[in-house]
Design a protein around this motif. Sequence first.
Motif, PDB file in Angstrom:
ATOM      1  N   LYS A  20       0.829  -1.204   0.000  1.00  0.00           N
ATOM      2  CA  LYS A  20       0.000   0.000   0.000  1.00  0.00           C
ATOM      3  C   LYS A  20       0.863   1.253   0.000  1.00  0.00           C
ATOM      4  O   LYS A  20       0.554   2.228  -0.692  1.00  0.00           O
ATOM      5  N   LYS A  21       1.978   1.219   0.727  1.00  0.00           N
ATOM      6  CA  LYS A  21       2.861   2.382   0.793  1.00  0.00           C
ATOM      7  C   LYS A  21       3.391   2.743  -0.586  1.00  0.00           C
ATOM      8  O   LYS A  21       3.372   3.913  -0.991  1.00  0.00           O
ATOM      9  N   PHE A  22       3.838   1.737  -1.358  1.00  0.00           N
ATOM     10  CA  PHE A  22       4.379   2.015  -2.688  1.00  0.00           C
ATOM     11  C   PHE A  22       3.280   2.380  -3.685  1.00  0.00           C
ATOM     12  O   PHE A  22       3.485   3.214  -4.569  1.00  0.00           O
ATOM     13  N   THR A  47       0.632   6.951  -6.681  1.00  0.00           N
ATOM     14  CA  THR A  47      -0.514   7.840  -6.844  1.00  0.00           C
ATOM     15  C   THR A  47      -0.125   9.287  -6.547  1.00  0.00           C
ATOM     16  O   THR A  47      -0.527  10.203  -7.271  1.00  0.00           O
ATOM     17  N   GLU A  48       0.678   9.503  -5.496  1.00  0.00           N
ATOM     18  CA  GLU A  48       1.144  10.856  -5.158  1.00  0.00           C
ATOM     19  C   GLU A  48       1.970  11.473  -6.280  1.00  0.00           C
ATOM     20  O   GLU A  48       1.915  12.677  -6.509  1.00  0.00           O
ATOM     21  N   LEU A  49       2.754  10.643  -6.959  1.00  0.00           N
ATOM     22  CA  LEU A  49       3.625  11.121  -8.027  1.00  0.00           C
ATOM     23  C   LEU A  49       2.876  11.324  -9.349  1.00  0.00           C
ATOM     24  O   LEU A  49       3.487  11.657 -10.356  1.00  0.00           O
ATOM     25  N   TRP A  58       6.536  -9.582  -5.192  1.00  0.00           N
ATOM     26  CA  TRP A  58       5.373  -8.753  -5.506  1.00  0.00           C
ATOM     27  C   TRP A  58       5.601  -8.100  -6.858  1.00  0.00           C
ATOM     28  O   TRP A  58       6.660  -7.528  -7.107  1.00  0.00           O
ATOM     29  N   VAL A  59       4.617  -8.189  -7.742  1.00  0.00           N
ATOM     30  CA  VAL A  59       4.700  -7.576  -9.069  1.00  0.00           C
ATOM     31  C   VAL A  59       3.571  -6.560  -9.194  1.00  0.00           C
ATOM     32  O   VAL A  59       2.418  -6.855  -8.888  1.00  0.00           O
ATOM     33  N   LEU A  60       3.928  -5.352  -9.644  1.00  0.00           N
ATOM     34  CA  LEU A  60       2.956  -4.277  -9.789  1.00  0.00           C
ATOM     35  C   LEU A  60       3.105  -3.664 -11.172  1.00  0.00           C
ATOM     36  O   LEU A  60       4.210  -3.298 -11.577  1.00  0.00           O
TER      37      LEU A  60
END
Length: 117
Positions: free
Chosen positions: A24-26, A31-33, A61-63
């Motif tokens: 969630k942090k990443f 989203t912030e960027l 983890w893959v995003l």
Amino acid sequence: MNNYELMVIFTPVLSEEDFKSSQKKFQDLITELGGATVHNNPWGLKSLAYPIQKKTTGIYWVLEFTLPAEGIEKLKIQLLRDEQVMRHMITRLDKYAVEYNYTKRNGGFPKIEKAEA
């Protein structure tokens, strides 16, 4: 906006709750960027090909996400600063890779029958 894929190997001593909070942090940072998450795929605990920091397993983890090019350096800095991240890799996806990932996520590829000669 460019399309990217991020693969992270987290330390295997994370609890399920810590793993989810790191994800969630990443995602919030992206989203912030000015980016957006396309697909989130936690693989879970896997064996490593070689030991990293004297550990033989890691939580993968893959995003898949979109982000302006200026935001990638800020994301890399945060990944390097995080002690829970053992390794990370960010790959820029071209239009064919984006199409491939979309098709793979949504039911796979149709089987092509060979025509008789």
